[in-house]
Design a protein around this motif. Structure first.
Motif, PDB file in Angstrom:
ATOM      1  N   GLU A 141      35.910  57.329  32.555  1.00  0.00           N
ATOM      2  CA  GLU A 141      35.848  55.893  32.817  1.00  0.00           C
ATOM      3  C   GLU A 141      36.989  55.498  33.726  1.00  0.00           C
ATOM      4  O   GLU A 141      38.052  56.155  33.741  1.00  0.00           O
ATOM      5  N   GLY A 142      36.787  54.412  34.481  1.00  0.00           N
ATOM      6  CA  GLY A 142      37.842  53.842  35.312  1.00  0.00           C
ATOM      7  C   GLY A 142      37.908  52.356  35.098  1.00  0.00           C
ATOM      8  O   GLY A 142      36.998  51.625  35.514  1.00  0.00           O
ATOM      9  N   ILE A 143      38.943  51.899  34.432  1.00  0.00           N
ATOM     10  CA  ILE A 143      39.105  50.475  34.121  1.00  0.00           C
ATOM     11  C   ILE A 143      40.548  50.100  34.419  1.00  0.00           C
ATOM     12  O   ILE A 143      41.471  50.760  33.920  1.00  0.00           O
ATOM     13  N   GLY A 144      40.767  49.055  35.178  1.00  0.00           N
ATOM     14  CA  GLY A 144      42.126  48.618  35.484  1.00  0.00           C
ATOM     15  C   GLY A 144      42.702  47.773  34.376  1.00  0.00           C
ATOM     16  O   GLY A 144      41.998  46.970  33.762  1.00  0.00           O
ATOM     17  N   THR A 145      43.986  47.962  34.100  1.00  0.00           N
ATOM     18  CA  THR A 145      44.682  47.132  33.117  1.00  0.00           C
ATOM     19  C   THR A 145      45.558  46.080  33.770  1.00  0.00           C
ATOM     20  O   THR A 145      45.968  45.141  33.123  1.00  0.00           O
ATOM     21  N   GLU A 146      45.868  46.263  35.059  1.00  0.00           N
ATOM     22  CA  GLU A 146      46.625  45.295  35.836  1.00  0.00           C
ATOM     23  C   GLU A 146      45.887  45.048  37.141  1.00  0.00           C
ATOM     24  O   GLU A 146      45.044  45.868  37.563  1.00  0.00           O
ATOM     25  N   PRO A 147      46.169  43.931  37.832  1.00  0.00           N
ATOM     26  CA  PRO A 147      45.435  43.638  39.077  1.00  0.00           C
ATOM     27  C   PRO A 147      45.609  44.712  40.141  1.00  0.00           C
ATOM     28  O   PRO A 147      44.788  44.796  41.048  1.00  0.00           O
ATOM     29  N   ASP A 148      46.649  45.538  40.050  1.00  0.00           N
ATOM     30  CA  ASP A 148      46.906  46.515  41.114  1.00  0.00           C
ATOM     31  C   ASP A 148      46.855  47.943  40.598  1.00  0.00           C
ATOM     32  O   ASP A 148      47.538  48.822  41.124  1.00  0.00           O
ATOM     33  N   VAL A 161      35.909  35.375  42.057  1.00  0.00           N
ATOM     34  CA  VAL A 161      36.038  35.610  40.615  1.00  0.00           C
ATOM     35  C   VAL A 161      37.079  36.682  40.343  1.00  0.00           C
ATOM     36  O   VAL A 161      37.800  36.644  39.346  1.00  0.00           O
ATOM     37  N   ARG A 162      37.151  37.686  41.220  1.00  0.00           N
ATOM     38  CA  ARG A 162      38.132  38.776  41.113  1.00  0.00           C
ATOM     39  C   ARG A 162      38.049  39.480  39.751  1.00  0.00           C
ATOM     40  O   ARG A 162      39.041  39.803  39.123  1.00  0.00           O
ATOM     41  N   GLY A 163      36.837  39.713  39.304  1.00  0.00           N
ATOM     42  CA  GLY A 163      36.628  40.387  38.023  1.00  0.00           C
ATOM     43  C   GLY A 163      35.186  40.229  37.589  1.00  0.00           C
ATOM     44  O   GLY A 163      34.333  39.718  38.337  1.00  0.00           O
ATOM     45  N   HIS A 164      34.889  40.704  36.400  1.00  0.00           N
ATOM     46  CA  HIS A 164      33.545  40.561  35.843  1.00  0.00           C
ATOM     47  C   HIS A 164      33.339  39.124  35.406  1.00  0.00           C
ATOM     48  O   HIS A 164      34.084  38.596  34.579  1.00  0.00           O
ATOM     49  N   GLY A 211      48.820  50.578  42.896  1.00  0.00           N
ATOM     50  CA  GLY A 211      48.722  50.048  44.252  1.00  0.00           C
ATOM     51  C   GLY A 211      47.308  49.847  44.736  1.00  0.00           C
ATOM     52  O   GLY A 211      47.060  49.888  45.954  1.00  0.00           O
ATOM     53  N   THR A 212      46.373  49.626  43.864  1.00  0.00           N
ATOM     54  CA  THR A 212      44.975  49.410  44.265  1.00  0.00           C
ATOM     55  C   THR A 212      44.747  47.942  44.560  1.00  0.00           C
ATOM     56  O   THR A 212      45.438  47.067  44.018  1.00  0.00           O
ATOM     57  N   PRO A 213      43.779  47.623  45.413  1.00  0.00           N
ATOM     58  CA  PRO A 213      43.400  46.212  45.570  1.00  0.00           C
ATOM     59  C   PRO A 213      42.735  45.716  44.290  1.00  0.00           C
ATOM     60  O   PRO A 213      42.273  46.501  43.469  1.00  0.00           O
ATOM     61  N   THR A 214      42.688  44.402  44.159  1.00  0.00           N
ATOM     62  CA  THR A 214      42.182  43.801  42.925  1.00  0.00           C
ATOM     63  C   THR A 214      40.670  43.907  42.846  1.00  0.00           C
ATOM     64  O   THR A 214      39.963  43.577  43.790  1.00  0.00           O
ATOM     65  N   SER A 270      38.965  48.728  39.683  1.00  0.00           N
ATOM     66  CA  SER A 270      40.397  48.470  39.523  1.00  0.00           C
ATOM     67  C   SER A 270      40.582  47.184  38.737  1.00  0.00           C
ATOM     68  O   SER A 270      39.619  46.484  38.422  1.00  0.00           O
ATOM     69  N   GLY A 271      41.821  46.849  38.435  1.00  0.00           N
ATOM     70  CA  GLY A 271      42.107  45.773  37.511  1.00  0.00           C
ATOM     71  C   GLY A 271      41.683  44.404  38.000  1.00  0.00           C
ATOM     72  O   GLY A 271      41.655  44.126  39.207  1.00  0.00           O
TER      73      GLY A 271
END
Length: 1294
Positions: A749-756, A869-872, A805-808, A835-836
């Protein structure tokens, strides 16, 4: 060569002369060795500080001391010199300071009470004893008292007091009966720490006349007895039988059983208490509770945990004891008493104080002239003890000065001491809880070394065991000790030897080469001394042939063999034991050199036989069991599970396969059907066996497929129709070669915990799946919608990797591939992750509000762009709040309300709004991270609604022709009140309603007086408020004008409460409490609980509040309720009771007799005829029909409604309506939509005037009367029902 003394080095005790400058060095008083040495006195024995004596024996106060020259003794009593020569009863033992006071011949023990102190003195100083407080023991009698018998009802709590006389020492308390048998105790009945006997609840078996408290005074071996206490516990059945014998059935009230109750504490009292205890004592905390059922006690420490090894529970957990209590045990302890009805708590605050205790007691000093030394006296306590010094029993402040001595608090320092510095010093540490007194002498001697251990001792030690060679010594100054081996050896050092401070040499593991002669050398500046000892090493004793377990038939012979090997210089003793005891004295048992033989074996000979071999240095033993069985003929075949296979062998060993071969065990008369093969991976999961394969029972080989890099062991089990055998012995191990992994991790799985960031997780492979050493993972990722290359990293055997360092909130493709030292696993499939998330950036726009009605609004909004929205997207959230009241224009903020709408919905409904109010709302978008910014606040108004009913309405100041109404405005006006409407109409004596008067009252009024009314007339009032929307709910009230202009009597709501039933075998006594008008006729209804049969009804004579039900079925559960006849028309809640079990009886059941059945039928026919006559007379009386009366009494708001609109159901006839005989439900009301429920419109004779308010006596005769009945009142949904007042009933009676 000098004669040697023989010792076992492992058994010689250590002679501990700890020769250190500030150690407890004692000068040995051996006249042969040290006859010329002097030593200050030392107290060796003394009586305890608190010395309680037996007044029936002579008083002996001990004081023993040693010293050289021998000390002389003197005594003080109560601080002054005690001249024993002047008292003929007092003597001192020769060579001792012990006093003997002869009080048997004459004198009294009380004469010699006091504080005694002994002093032992010689030329080197004086030692003193503790203060010995001498008190005679006391065992007083109980004071005479008159103890009244105690009578209690079953289930009540009780405390039987003991209150023993105060003795010295305190008595030991226990409870017994007249036969000196201890009274049984339990969780319910137990003795408290104060000696009282506590009953949480009493039972009939507690009844007895000999509850006796005993006080045992151990010191005088006497027991004192309290007067017996008599207790009688009466059950409810016994009380009822007693009452029934003295009262008639109609007067029988019945005893009530004790109700179950939650716990309360009998001791200690209150919610909190204090407890103080001294360090080192046993802390005892007690909580005893009463309750029904019996409570259970629990203990906790509020600010910590109870010490594990020092906590004990006594007296059925009612007493908590902590041994060796210390300051750390201070704190709050809570006891909890709990039963099924509740719990109660009590907190005990514990404070631990401490009498003085030693940290470092002063030790004797032996110094040589010119040396320095120190006496240290350190003690602790709570509170901190005071330290005081004495010299030869005299406080140092007034003692002769010594220039070599300097005192600094708890320390005395000596420098350049001389012979005159010798003295005995006393350290006294004291606080309010006690004191410590220690004697320590300073002895200034100049002595060359002396060896105190005997010369040429021979030590014998078993090989490989420790050897201890002693060298006790003395000298001043302190000698140094060295050990040598042989005649020309060097000093032994602490590499393979241990040199103890007392001169002992320890050889931890003695070997054969450790044997020889050892020399101990002691040196100081005044000389040197030496001593030789000898060490021999012996072979250990071993049993080389042990006895074996044997099973023999009865009457046969058995032999046990035991061969012993030992050192040639040691002579062993061989002994045979049976079950750890001596062999039976029986000629059937014979012992020779190596064997024990038992002939003609019997069943009693079975057991464990032990061969024990002992020498002077060691011992060994071995045991075997003997089982004696009966001789039997050839047994029938025994069917059992197979014996396990054996001789497992691995052949054809390849990288990924191996052939396993085995030999089957005995099938035990049932053919083997299959073999089960299991494997163990000793490298990764040692001790865990897994299923490998199954083969037919005819096969003895199997080709097994293997995995790489596994250390295999195999075992085989056989199975037949009876069951499965135990596993075989494991085969030899086979380690397969390593290979690359053949599978990749799962659950990627790949789930971000922070925006970056992007957190990549997976389920790692286990050791078996790794296929080789060096298991790692190659983690790869790239953006899904970009052209980027894969980024990869190799990580250790973990389950997570974080990409920073990933985009949001960008979709990524992710792969996790396993690899080891051999190579990579197959290429894994890519999975998608994100990403997060970050908080949404844009607020919803174009927010519109559509007010649907006064309590509901619909909200619409435009969706936000998905990229913002920058997210689900989880949904939209509406915040709304009431910001301003439209009527008062007084802005006040309240808590905001929130409604969330899932998904991509762009509208939603806001329910539950308050009419005529100002609301504000905004909308926010929600994702997995949280909420985005709020939209622009949007305000809206809810329109007016109809008001609620006025808060109250009461009629005051009635006069001949006027009534004054007072009211409170509606609690929820829901708009601007325009006016109040008051409608009223008179009610005549037959409950018919007169003409309706309609009156409008301004909205600003809260009081109105109606004038020109008829005197002594009842009026009914309907009152409601109005807004521009319409009329609100109404409130009703009734009142009458009066003749004497007295105050109105408000209607009382009659009710029946506290319904209880006390049941016996075939009857029950029903009792209740009544509140309401007087002269009410009651009836009792009852039936079998759970059945569908109709209630049976019994009429109660007069207005009493109890009744006896007869003719009940034994052992049956009944339901019962009580109601009121006539126009009161109310019923109590139901109660349930159970009759007692049926008792054997020879009486004939009257209900089965023919004459009784005929009589009952005649009575029933007579009652039916009377009812028909009454009904006919009523119809001929010219009264209005039921339907017309209902119409006449209807709410004026309801009267215009038609019957054919479905609101009213037709009235059913009296004869056909089975429901008419049920009392009206309390609190039933007309619904707020002004329709009448069908159940409310059903009618009966009970509900109206002229109805039969009849009763039947127990003989079946009819007694009845006609009386008026108030009509049903029109009502609104929020009104409460009221019963007619007694005044109204009186004024309407004709």
């Amino acid at each position: 060569m000098p004669k040697k003394k023989h010792f076992s080095a492992g058994r010689v005790p250590l002679i501990l002369f700890l020769c250190q400058m500030i150690s407890a060095l004692d000068v040995p008083l051996d006249s042969k060795l040290l006859g010329d040495l002097v030593q200050p006195p030392t107290i060796t024995q003394q009586s305890p500080k608190d010395y309680i004596i037996d007044p029936r024996e002579n008083i002996v106060i001990q004081c023993e001391a040693k010293g050289r020259p021998p000390p002389s003794f003197s005594w003080t009593r109560n601080g002054t010199h005690f001249d024993i020569d002047k008292d003929p009863l007092v003597t001192m033992k020769p060579g001792s300071g012990t006093l003997v006071i002869n009080i048997l011949s004459e004198g009294k023990a009380e004469t010699y009470e006091g504080v005694y102190q002994c002093t032992a003195r010689n030329e080197r100083g004086a030692a003193i004893s503790n203060n010995i407080v001498v008190r005679p023991s006391r065992s007083p009698l109980w004071t005479k008292e008159r103890l009244e018998p105690i009578t209690l009802r079953n289930g009540q709590s009780l405390v039987l007091p003991c209150r023993p006389p105060i003795g010295l020492p305190p008595a030991i308390i226990f409870w017994m009966d007249n036969s000196f048998q201890r009274l049984p105790q339990s969780e319910r009945v137990s003795q408290g720490l104060n000696g009282d006997l506590y009953f949480s609840n009493v039972l009939p078996e507690d009844t007895r006349e000999d509850y006796i408290c005993y006080a045992r005074f151990n010191h005088t071996q006497t027991i004192q007895q309290k007067q017996p206490i008599s207790l009688k516990v009466i059950s409810v059945d016994e009380l009822n039988d007693t009452i029934a014998a003295n009262l008639s059935d109609t007067e029988f009230y019945g005893a009530k059983p004790s109700k179950e109750r939650p716990p309360t504490f009998l001791t200690p009292e209150g919610n909190e208490s204090l407890k103080e205890e001294l360090r080192g004592n046993v802390l005892s905390l007690e909580c005893i509770a009463e309750g029904l059922p019996t409570p259970v006690i629990y203990w906790i420490k509020e600010d910590g945990t109870l010490p594990v090894n020092r906590t004990f529970y006594r007296n059925f957990k009612k007493t908590l004891q902590i041994t060796q209590v210390s300051e750390a045990d201070s704190g709050n302890y809570q006891c909890i008493a709990k039963n099924t009805l509740g719990a109660v708590h009590h907190t005990i605050s514990v404070t631990v104080k401490a009498a003085p205790y030693w940290i470092s007691a002063p030790q004797n000093l032996v110094l040589s002239p010119g040396e320095n030394g120190t006496l240290i006296c350190r003690a602790n306590g709570n509170p901190k003890p005071r330290i005081g010094w004495l010299t030869n029993g005299v406080p140092v402040e007034i003692a002769p000065d010594d220039p070599s001595r300097k005192i600094d608090g708890d320390t005395i320092m000596f420098s350049n001491v001389q012979e005159r510095s010798s003295a005995v010093y006393q350290c006294n540490a004291s606080n309010e809880y006690g004191y410590l007194l220690a004697n320590a002498f300073v002895n200034v001697l100049a002595e060359p070394p002396r060896i105190l251990t005997s010369a040429n001792i021979l030590y014998q030690v078993i090989a490989n065991r420790p050897a201890l060679l002693d060298c006790a010594f003395f000298g001043s100054p302190l000698p140094t000790i060295e050990w040598f081996k042989g005649t020309k050896g060097r000093a032994l050092h602490e590499d393979i030897y241990v040199l103890h401070d007392n001169g002992t040499l320890e050889i931890p593991v003695a070997q054969k080469d450790s044997a020889g002669t050892y020399t101990c050398v002691a040196r100081n500046k005044l000389g040197m001394a030496k001593n030789e000892v000898h060490l021999e090493i012996k072979d250990p004793t071993r049993i080389i042939k042990q006895p074996e377990y044997a099973v023999v038939q009865r009457g046969s012979k058995v032999s046990f063999e035991c061969k012993v090997k030992h050192d040639d210089t040691l002579i062993p003793t061989i002994m045979w034991l049976k079950d750890n005891g001596e062999l039976p004295n029986d000629e059937r048992f014979s012992v020779d050199k190596d064997h024990l033989v038992v002939t003609d074996v019997s069943d009693d000979d079975g057991g464990t036989y032990t061969c024990a071999a002992n020498t002077t240095l060691d011992s060994v033993s071995a045991s075997a069991g003997l089982r004696v069985v009966a001789p039997t003929p050839t047994p029938a075949p025994i069917y059992d599970v197979p014996n396990p296979p054996f001789d497992l062998e691995l052949t054809n060993q390849l990288d990924k396969s191996v052939q396993l071969t085995w030999t089957p065990g005995d099938d035990n008369n049932s053919p083997i059907t299959k073999f089960i093969i299991e494997y163990e991976d000793a490298m990764h999961e040692a001790g865990i066996w897994h299923h490998q394969a199954e083969v037919s029972g005819t096969q003895t080989t199997a080709q097994l497929t293997l995995s790489p890099y596994v250390n295999y062991s195999f075992r085989v089990m056989a199975e037949n129709s009876i069951g499965r055998s135990v596993p075989s012995e494991a085969s030899e191990q086979y380690l397969t070669k390593a290979a690359e992994p053949d599978q990749n991790p799962t659950s990627v799985e790949g789930i971000g915990t922070e925006p970056d960031n992007l957190v990549i997780t997976w389920k790692p492979l286990n050791g078996f799946q790794s296929n080789g050493p060096g298991l790692q993972y190659k983690v790869s990722w790239r953006q899904k919608d970009g052209d980027d290359e894969w980024t990869s990293v190799v990580v250790a055997n973990v389950s997570k990797y974080i990409v920073s360092g990933t985009p949001t909130f960008v979709p990524y493709l992710i792969k996790v591939q396993a690899l080891n030292d051999v190579g990579f696993a197959p290429e894994p499939a890519a999975v998608m992750g994100h990403s997060g998330e970050d908080l949404p950036m844009v607020a919803p726009g174009n927010v519109r509000v559509n007010v649907v009605n006064s309590t509901l609004a619909e909200v619409h909004w435009d969706p936000v762009p998905l990229k913002s929205v920058r997210g689900h997207l989880q949904g939209y959230r509406i915040y709304y709040w009431k910001a301003q009241s439209s009527s008062k224009r007084n802005r006040r903020h309240i808590e905001k309300k929130i409604l969330t709408f899932q998904g991509s919905k762009t509208h939603g409904m806001l329910p539950g709004l308050q009419p005529y109010s100002h609301y504000t709302l905004n909308v926010r978008v929600v994702n997995g991270k949280g909420e985005g910014p709020a939209s622009t606040d949007r305000a809206f108004h809810t329109p007016e609604g109809v008001p609620s009913a006025p808060s109250s309405l009461k009629i005051v100041n009635p006069t001949l022709d006027s009534l004054t109404l007072e009211w409170d405005p509606p609690s929820h006006p829901n708009g601007v009140l325009t006016e109040y409407t008051l409608r009223y109409q008179p009610i005549n004596s037959t409950h018919e309603l007169g003409p309706l008067v309609d009156l409008k009252i301004p909205a600003n009024k809260t009081r109105w007086t109606l004038k020109h009314l008829n005197f002594s007339t009842r009026y009914k009032f309907y009152f409601y408020a109005q807004t521009s929307v319409g009329s609100g709910s109404q409130i009703t009230e009734e009142a009458i004008t009066t003749v004497d202009e007295g105050k109105m009597v408000r209607a009382v709501n009659p009710r029946i409460s506290n319904l209880t039933a006390a049941a016996a075998e075939t009857y029950a006594n029903i009792s209740w409490e009544y509140e309401g008008p007087e002269h009410v006729k009651f009836y009792v209804e009852y039936g079998v609980a759970g059945s569908k049969e109709e209630w049976r009804k019994e009429i109660v004579n007069d207005s009493r509040s109890f009744f006896g039900l007869k003719g009940l079925m034994p052992g049956t559960t009944y339901k019962v309720r009580v109601g009121a006849e006539g126009d009161s028309g109310f019923v109590s809640s139901e109660d349930v009771f159970e009759t007692g079990p049926a008792m054997a009886s020879r009486q004939v059941d009257i209900a089965t007799q023919g004459w009784f059945i005929g009589l009952m039928c005649a009575v029933a026919l007579l009652i039916l005829i009377l009812l028909i006559v009454c009904f006919i007379r009523r119809n001929k009386g010219g009264k209005y029909p039921v339907k017309e009366k209902e119409d006449a009494h209807a709410d004026p708001e309801i009267q215009p409604m038609k019957e054919d609109d479905g609101t009213f159901g037709e009235y059913r006839s009296f004869e056909s309506d089975a429901e008419d005989h049920k009392p009206l439900k309390k609190g039933s009301r007309t619904p707020s939509d002004r329709t009448v429920k069908k159940e409310d419109s059903d009618d009966s004779l009970v509900d109206y005037g002229e109805g039969v308010n009849g009763q039947f006596n127990e003989d079946g005769s009819f007694i009845g009367q006609y009386s008026g009945k108030k009509e049903k009142e029109p009502a609104e949904g929020n009104e409460s029902s009221e019963a007619p007042s007694p005044v109204n009933a009186m004024n309407s009676f004709v």
